[in-house]
Design a protein around this motif. Structure first.
Motif, short mmCIF file in Angstrom:
data_model
loop_
_atom_site.label_atom_id
_atom_site.label_comp_id
_atom_site.label_asym_id
_atom_site.label_seq_id
_atom_site.Cartn_x
_atom_site.Cartn_y
_atom_site.Cartn_z
N GLN A 69 0.82 -1.21 0.00
CA GLN A 69 0.00 0.00 0.00
C GLN A 69 0.85 1.26 0.00
O GLN A 69 1.98 1.28 0.49
CB GLN A 69 -0.95 0.01 1.20
CG GLN A 69 -0.28 0.03 2.56
CD GLN A 69 -1.25 -0.20 3.70
OE1 GLN A 69 -2.30 -0.83 3.52
NE2 GLN A 69 -0.93 0.29 4.88
N ILE A 70 0.28 2.31 -0.60
CA ILE A 70 0.93 3.62 -0.64
C ILE A 70 -0.09 4.68 -0.23
O ILE A 70 -1.30 4.50 -0.40
CB ILE A 70 1.47 3.96 -2.05
CG1 ILE A 70 0.32 4.03 -3.06
CG2 ILE A 70 2.53 2.96 -2.49
CD1 ILE A 70 0.71 4.60 -4.43
N PHE A 71 0.40 5.78 0.32
CA PHE A 71 -0.48 6.89 0.65
C PHE A 71 -0.75 7.70 -0.62
O PHE A 71 0.16 7.98 -1.40
CB PHE A 71 0.15 7.79 1.71
CG PHE A 71 -0.72 8.95 2.09
CD1 PHE A 71 -1.85 8.76 2.86
CD2 PHE A 71 -0.41 10.23 1.65
CE1 PHE A 71 -2.66 9.83 3.21
CE2 PHE A 71 -1.22 11.30 1.98
CZ PHE A 71 -2.34 11.11 2.77
N SER A 72 -1.99 8.10 -0.82
CA SER A 72 -2.36 8.83 -2.03
C SER A 72 -3.15 10.09 -1.70
O SER A 72 -3.98 10.09 -0.78
CB SER A 72 -3.21 7.92 -2.94
OG SER A 72 -3.70 8.65 -4.05
N ASP A 73 -2.89 11.13 -2.44
CA ASP A 73 -3.66 12.37 -2.31
C ASP A 73 -4.91 12.31 -3.18
O ASP A 73 -5.60 13.31 -3.35
CB ASP A 73 -2.81 13.57 -2.70
CG ASP A 73 -2.30 13.49 -4.14
OD1 ASP A 73 -2.60 12.50 -4.82
OD2 ASP A 73 -1.58 14.43 -4.56
N GLY A 74 -5.20 11.16 -3.72
CA GLY A 74 -6.34 10.97 -4.61
C GLY A 74 -5.92 10.77 -6.04
O GLY A 74 -6.65 10.18 -6.84
N ALA A 151 8.45 1.89 -2.56
CA ALA A 151 8.03 3.21 -2.09
C ALA A 151 6.96 3.12 -1.01
O ALA A 151 6.74 4.08 -0.27
CB ALA A 151 7.51 4.03 -3.27
N GLY A 152 6.30 1.99 -0.92
CA GLY A 152 5.20 1.85 0.03
C GLY A 152 5.49 0.85 1.12
O GLY A 152 6.64 0.53 1.42
N GLN A 153 4.41 0.35 1.72
CA GLN A 153 4.50 -0.59 2.85
C GLN A 153 4.09 -1.98 2.38
O GLN A 153 3.08 -2.14 1.70
CB GLN A 153 3.57 -0.13 3.97
CG GLN A 153 3.86 1.28 4.46
CD GLN A 153 2.79 1.78 5.42
OE1 GLN A 153 1.84 1.07 5.77
NE2 GLN A 153 2.92 3.02 5.84
N LEU A 154 4.89 -2.98 2.76
CA LEU A 154 4.66 -4.35 2.32
C LEU A 154 4.32 -5.24 3.51
O LEU A 154 5.00 -5.21 4.54
CB LEU A 154 5.92 -4.88 1.62
CG LEU A 154 5.83 -6.32 1.09
CD1 LEU A 154 4.87 -6.38 -0.10
CD2 LEU A 154 7.20 -6.83 0.69
#
Length: 207
Positions: A69-74, A151-154
């Motif tokens: 997962q990655i954080f997204s601003d939309g 770049a994200g969380q695994l």
């Protein structure tokens, strides 16, 4: 999905969890004061410890899920060109699900468009994973010049044992579970690698 929080810090957000130390305190990351040359011994020890914990928690015949997962601003999305898909290319024929989540880190989601984008690969056997480059990418997360990183969380979820493996960076990794019994063997067999700072709490789980 089993009752395990897929968010950082995994150890502090799950009732039943273990935290392990990977990068050794007595070995420097750098060979010189200028921080230009890496001490490969440090990274080799971190890799060896991570593999030992992983192999103690996962058997080749175990069924798993892989969540990223990655954080997204939309607008930011998980794309097929991301390094994640290169790492997990051998699993490209497996069940793949893309989803959005606002139920984690809710205090940080200031706008309605903010969310966590997640991709989940299901119906995977442990034997199908080439785990070393996956672990390496996580260990090198803060050292991008050593090689490609995620770049994200695994999160790697053991569906049979109901536990989850999350390597957050070169310093350590967390394993959380639905019950303390799922962690008991790992606690006993990998006890020497448990992080001293939180060991009192971990010991209290199994008294």
């Amino acid at each position: 999905m089993m009752n395990i929080q897929l968010e950082k810090p995994v150890f502090y957000l799950n009732e039943f969890a273990l935290r392990f130390e990977l990068g050794p305190d007595d070995v420097d990351i750098w060979l010189d004061d200028n921080r230009k040359n890496y001490n490969e011994e440090y990274f080799e020890i971190a890799m060896s410890r991570a593999l030992s914990i992983y192999e103690a928690a996962f058997k080749p015949s175990d069924m798993i899920k892989v969540c990223y997962q990655i954080f997204s601003d939309g607008r930011k999305k998980i794309r097929k060109s991301d390094y994640f898909f290169k790492l997990f290319e051998p699993l490209c024929g497996k069940a793949l699900e893309f989803s959005e989540h606002r139920d984690i880190y809710t205090e940080d989601l200031e706008y309605k468009r903010h969310c966590w984008k997640r991709v989940t690969i299901s119906d995977v056997f442990v034997s199908e994973l080439n785990i070393k480059p996956i672990i390496q990418a996580c260990i090198d997360g803060d050292f991008g010049d050593r090689g490609p990183t995620l770049a994200g969380q695994l999160f790697i979820i053991n569906c049979d044992k109901e536990l989850m493996f999350h390597l957050y960076d070169d310093r350590g990794l967390d394993v959380a579970a639905s019950s303390k019994w799922a962690l008991e063997d790992l606690y006993q067999n990998q006890n020497q690698l448990l992080l001293d700072y939180d060991k009192q709490y971990m010991d209290s789980l199994f008294k």
